[in-house]
Design a protein around this motif. Sequence first.
Motif, PDB file in Angstrom:
ATOM      1  N   ASP A 402      -8.307  18.145   9.577  1.00  0.00           N
ATOM      2  CA  ASP A 402      -7.497  17.182   8.825  1.00  0.00           C
ATOM      3  C   ASP A 402      -5.995  17.314   9.102  1.00  0.00           C
ATOM      4  O   ASP A 402      -5.214  16.433   8.728  1.00  0.00           O
ATOM      5  N   VAL A 403      -5.605  18.416   9.733  1.00  0.00           N
ATOM      6  CA  VAL A 403      -4.177  18.565  10.062  1.00  0.00           C
ATOM      7  C   VAL A 403      -3.760  17.430  11.003  1.00  0.00           C
ATOM      8  O   VAL A 403      -2.677  16.855  10.851  1.00  0.00           O
ATOM      9  N   ASP A 404      -4.645  17.062  11.946  1.00  0.00           N
ATOM     10  CA  ASP A 404      -4.322  15.962  12.875  1.00  0.00           C
ATOM     11  C   ASP A 404      -4.105  14.647  12.121  1.00  0.00           C
ATOM     12  O   ASP A 404      -3.172  13.907  12.404  1.00  0.00           O
ATOM     13  N   LEU A 405      -4.990  14.397  11.149  1.00  0.00           N
ATOM     14  CA  LEU A 405      -4.862  13.169  10.361  1.00  0.00           C
ATOM     15  C   LEU A 405      -3.522  13.151   9.609  1.00  0.00           C
ATOM     16  O   LEU A 405      -2.809  12.138   9.593  1.00  0.00           O
ATOM     17  N   VAL A 406      -3.175  14.298   9.021  1.00  0.00           N
ATOM     18  CA  VAL A 406      -1.894  14.382   8.299  1.00  0.00           C
ATOM     19  C   VAL A 406      -0.736  14.138   9.265  1.00  0.00           C
ATOM     20  O   VAL A 406       0.216  13.409   8.946  1.00  0.00           O
ATOM     21  N   MET A 407      -0.824  14.720  10.451  1.00  0.00           N
ATOM     22  CA  MET A 407       0.276  14.561  11.427  1.00  0.00           C
ATOM     23  C   MET A 407       0.394  13.099  11.887  1.00  0.00           C
ATOM     24  O   MET A 407       1.500  12.597  12.070  1.00  0.00           O
ATOM     25  N   GLU A 408      -0.761  12.438  12.059  1.00  0.00           N
ATOM     26  CA  GLU A 408      -0.719  11.012  12.437  1.00  0.00           C
ATOM     27  C   GLU A 408       0.010  10.193  11.380  1.00  0.00           C
ATOM     28  O   GLU A 408       0.867   9.367  11.674  1.00  0.00           O
ATOM     29  N   ARG A 409      -0.347  10.444  10.127  1.00  0.00           N
ATOM     30  CA  ARG A 409       0.293   9.693   9.032  1.00  0.00           C
ATOM     31  C   ARG A 409       1.783  10.042   8.926  1.00  0.00           C
ATOM     32  O   ARG A 409       2.625   9.169   8.701  1.00  0.00           O
ATOM     33  N   LEU A 410       2.062  11.322   9.101  1.00  0.00           N
ATOM     34  CA  LEU A 410       3.461  11.770   8.990  1.00  0.00           C
ATOM     35  C   LEU A 410       4.307  11.157  10.105  1.00  0.00           C
ATOM     36  O   LEU A 410       5.456  10.748   9.875  1.00  0.00           O
ATOM     37  N   ASP A 411       3.732  11.079  11.284  1.00  0.00           N
ATOM     38  CA  ASP A 411       4.417  10.465  12.428  1.00  0.00           C
ATOM     39  C   ASP A 411       4.829   9.034  12.062  1.00  0.00           C
ATOM     40  O   ASP A 411       5.994   8.629  12.235  1.00  0.00           O
ATOM     41  N   LYS A 412       3.875   8.282  11.512  1.00  0.00           N
ATOM     42  CA  LYS A 412       4.165   6.882  11.142  1.00  0.00           C
ATOM     43  C   LYS A 412       5.181   6.830  10.005  1.00  0.00           C
ATOM     44  O   LYS A 412       6.078   5.980   9.996  1.00  0.00           O
ATOM     45  N   ALA A 413       5.024   7.742   9.047  1.00  0.00           N
ATOM     46  CA  ALA A 413       5.948   7.756   7.894  1.00  0.00           C
ATOM     47  C   ALA A 413       7.368   8.059   8.353  1.00  0.00           C
ATOM     48  O   ALA A 413       8.333   7.446   7.871  1.00  0.00           O
ATOM     49  N   ILE A 414       7.513   8.979   9.291  1.00  0.00           N
ATOM     50  CA  ILE A 414       8.849   9.317   9.787  1.00  0.00           C
ATOM     51  C   ILE A 414       9.430   8.127  10.552  1.00  0.00           C
ATOM     52  O   ILE A 414      10.607   7.783  10.403  1.00  0.00           O
ATOM     53  N   GLY A 415       8.571   7.473  11.358  1.00  0.00           N
ATOM     54  CA  GLY A 415       9.021   6.281  12.078  1.00  0.00           C
ATOM     55  C   GLY A 415       9.563   5.233  11.104  1.00  0.00           C
ATOM     56  O   GLY A 415      10.650   4.671  11.298  1.00  0.00           O
ATOM     57  N   ALA A 416       8.813   5.024  10.025  1.00  0.00           N
ATOM     58  CA  ALA A 416       9.239   4.032   9.025  1.00  0.00           C
ATOM     59  C   ALA A 416      10.512   4.494   8.310  1.00  0.00           C
ATOM     60  O   ALA A 416      11.398   3.686   8.021  1.00  0.00           O
ATOM     61  N   ALA A 417      10.606   5.791   8.054  1.00  0.00           N
ATOM     62  CA  ALA A 417      11.797   6.327   7.366  1.00  0.00           C
ATOM     63  C   ALA A 417      13.038   6.137   8.231  1.00  0.00           C
ATOM     64  O   ALA A 417      14.114   5.814   7.728  1.00  0.00           O
ATOM     65  N   LYS A 418      12.861   6.308   9.531  1.00  0.00           N
ATOM     66  CA  LYS A 418      14.007   6.133  10.440  1.00  0.00           C
ATOM     67  C   LYS A 418      14.516   4.690  10.402  1.00  0.00           C
ATOM     68  O   LYS A 418      15.702   4.435  10.511  1.00  0.00           O
ATOM     69  N   ARG A 419      13.565   3.759  10.229  1.00  0.00           N
ATOM     70  CA  ARG A 419      13.975   2.344  10.156  1.00  0.00           C
ATOM     71  C   ARG A 419      14.576   2.006   8.787  1.00  0.00           C
ATOM     72  O   ARG A 419      15.516   1.230   8.676  1.00  0.00           O
ATOM     73  N   LEU A 420      14.006   2.623   7.752  1.00  0.00           N
ATOM     74  CA  LEU A 420      14.431   2.280   6.382  1.00  0.00           C
ATOM     75  C   LEU A 420      15.760   2.931   5.986  1.00  0.00           C
ATOM     76  O   LEU A 420      16.550   2.360   5.236  1.00  0.00           O
ATOM     77  N   ARG A 421      15.988   4.117   6.518  1.00  0.00           N
ATOM     78  CA  ARG A 421      17.145   4.900   6.092  1.00  0.00           C
ATOM     79  C   ARG A 421      18.483   4.148   6.196  1.00  0.00           C
ATOM     80  O   ARG A 421      19.271   4.132   5.241  1.00  0.00           O
ATOM     81  N   PRO A 422      18.743   3.503   7.362  1.00  0.00           N
ATOM     82  CA  PRO A 422      20.031   2.789   7.449  1.00  0.00           C
ATOM     83  C   PRO A 422      20.169   1.712   6.393  1.00  0.00           C
ATOM     84  O   PRO A 422      21.254   1.474   5.875  1.00  0.00           O
ATOM     85  N   VAL A 423      19.030   1.075   6.066  1.00  0.00           N
ATOM     86  CA  VAL A 423      19.090   0.024   5.040  1.00  0.00           C
ATOM     87  C   VAL A 423      19.472   0.661   3.703  1.00  0.00           C
ATOM     88  O   VAL A 423      20.319   0.173   2.962  1.00  0.00           O
ATOM     89  N   LEU A 424      18.830   1.792   3.439  1.00  0.00           N
ATOM     90  CA  LEU A 424      19.067   2.444   2.142  1.00  0.00           C
ATOM     91  C   LEU A 424      20.387   3.174   2.077  1.00  0.00           C
ATOM     92  O   LEU A 424      20.722   3.760   1.055  1.00  0.00           O
ATOM     93  N   LYS A 425      21.078   3.187   3.204  1.00  0.00           N
ATOM     94  CA  LYS A 425      22.387   3.830   3.168  1.00  0.00           C
ATOM     95  C   LYS A 425      23.307   3.124   2.182  1.00  0.00           C
ATOM     96  O   LYS A 425      24.274   3.708   1.701  1.00  0.00           O
ATOM     97  N   ILE A 426      22.941   1.900   1.905  1.00  0.00           N
ATOM     98  CA  ILE A 426      23.677   1.196   0.853  1.00  0.00           C
ATOM     99  C   ILE A 426      23.486   2.061  -0.393  1.00  0.00           C
ATOM    100  O   ILE A 426      22.411   2.105  -0.994  1.00  0.00           O
ATOM    101  N   LYS A 427      24.540   2.755  -0.707  1.00  0.00           N
ATOM    102  CA  LYS A 427      24.422   3.917  -1.572  1.00  0.00           C
ATOM    103  C   LYS A 427      23.734   3.710  -2.912  1.00  0.00           C
ATOM    104  O   LYS A 427      22.883   4.492  -3.304  1.00  0.00           O
ATOM    105  N   ARG A 428      24.075   2.656  -3.561  1.00  0.00           N
ATOM    106  CA  ARG A 428      23.588   2.501  -4.929  1.00  0.00           C
ATOM    107  C   ARG A 428      22.070   2.525  -5.049  1.00  0.00           C
ATOM    108  O   ARG A 428      21.521   3.035  -6.014  1.00  0.00           O
ATOM    109  N   GLN A 429      21.415   1.950  -4.035  1.00  0.00           N
ATOM    110  CA  GLN A 429      19.963   1.899  -4.071  1.00  0.00           C
ATOM    111  C   GLN A 429      19.357   3.293  -4.096  1.00  0.00           C
ATOM    112  O   GLN A 429      18.336   3.522  -4.716  1.00  0.00           O
ATOM    113  N   VAL A 430      19.989   4.211  -3.403  1.00  0.00           N
ATOM    114  CA  VAL A 430      19.415   5.548  -3.295  1.00  0.00           C
ATOM    115  C   VAL A 430      19.787   6.407  -4.497  1.00  0.00           C
ATOM    116  O   VAL A 430      19.004   7.232  -4.949  1.00  0.00           O
TER     117      VAL A 430
END
Length: 439
Positions: A402-430
């Motif tokens: 199951d470590v592989d499954l977790v890593m697959e999901r984490l890979d996608k989550a990090i990819g999405a976080a990299k895209r979302l982070r600049p948007v959320l840099k708008i400080k108040r939201q965070v």
Amino acid sequence: MSLAGREKKTSPSKKESIQNFSEHVSSGKVAFFEKYGMPFIMGSRDGCYLGDLDGKKRLFNLHCNGGVFNLGHRNQELIDVLKQGFDTLDIGNGHLMSKARADLAKRIADLMPEDLNYTVFGVGGGEAVDLALKVARAYTGREKIISAKGGYHGHTGLAMAAGDEKYRVPFGPQMPGFVQVLFGDKDALAAEIDTDTAGVILETVPATLGIAVPPEGYLPAVRELCSDRGALLIIDEVQTGLGRTGKLWGFEHFDIVPDIVVLGKGLSGGIYPITATVIRTPLETIFHEDPFIHVSTFGGAEVGCLVAKRVLEISSNPEFMAHVNELARAFDQGVEKLRKKHSRFLMGLRQLGLMMGLELKDELSGPVLSKTAYDHYLLMVYANNDPSICQMLPPLIMKLEDVDLVMERLDKAIGAAKRLRPVLKIKRQVEGFVGKWKH
Ligand SMILES: Cc1ncc(COP(=O)(O)O)c(C=O)c1O
């Protein structure tokens, strides 16, 4: 309908629960989770997974509530022990002697080093820490308690006083005698610890501070300072105990023996709340004059003792520990691959066994990754006192594959976080997100 579409459609019964929760438990939590698109209510649960009440979302648990679910959700062996216990027992009566409490305390003593022979049982970790600090004060006749900045020991009286200011401010003035020092800095402790110091309390690996693995030599130096100045060393193993770090007790990695050890969370097996404050034999003398001076009505409930005893049996099995260490190596390798792939977002891994923290780009990244991990079916939460770290505490019973499954999901989550982070840099939201979701 797409999975995302199905997830969005909330059943009437779930809507009712959310409304009741908002009107009668916590309107703030409902507003918070709605704002961040995480309308999750725990429904079915089993092993490493927890499902939403509607059955439309199933998360792999990398949070485990700080170790409560070390042995997974609804561990069948533990449920059977509890059911069997109810054939003859109930909570019991803390004023009387008890076979269940005696058996469990003996088992804990057998698994602890040196003369850590006595256990006082409680219900919650804060209560167990409160008692540890009471014992330190009563035994030494001193007042001062030293703890780590950013450490966390609970939200009850003395435990809260040993924690950070932000958890105390609305609740009135600080109690006298509490001092915090920088974790990992032995000179700072040496400057503070004196002949009025009753005890030093530390988590072996402070979780809320961001899975801060102590630097080489730090804990032995703390042990020496405490012994030299006559202060007691209290080690909070509420999260690090019971195999989480690849040894039964986290402090074993550092060749130290504390005077008091606090156990909680995982001792319950996720089934029946119980905590333990384990003290060296001489410390028990403080209860000789009045053994009823500290009482906890539900502490060490007899049916809970049976569950905790089985938790200890499972967790102290060498094969179990070998499995934890094998998983830890697999996580290390998996995260290293992701670090190379996402090197500007994921900076490294803090790790002692399966006590892990992902080191991220900055303080926005932890909250963002917690959200995108949720979107990719992982429950993972940033460290409240250092949001640049995402805590990662998988169940100790997860399968190696199951470590592989977790890593697959984490890979996608990090990819999405990299895209979302600049948007959320708008400080108040965070800002609303940081600091509200504890641990
Ligand atoms: C290290 C540590 N100590 C103590 C506590 C307090 O435990 P409880 O919430 O059961 O009172 C916690 C809870 O998160 C904890 O993480």
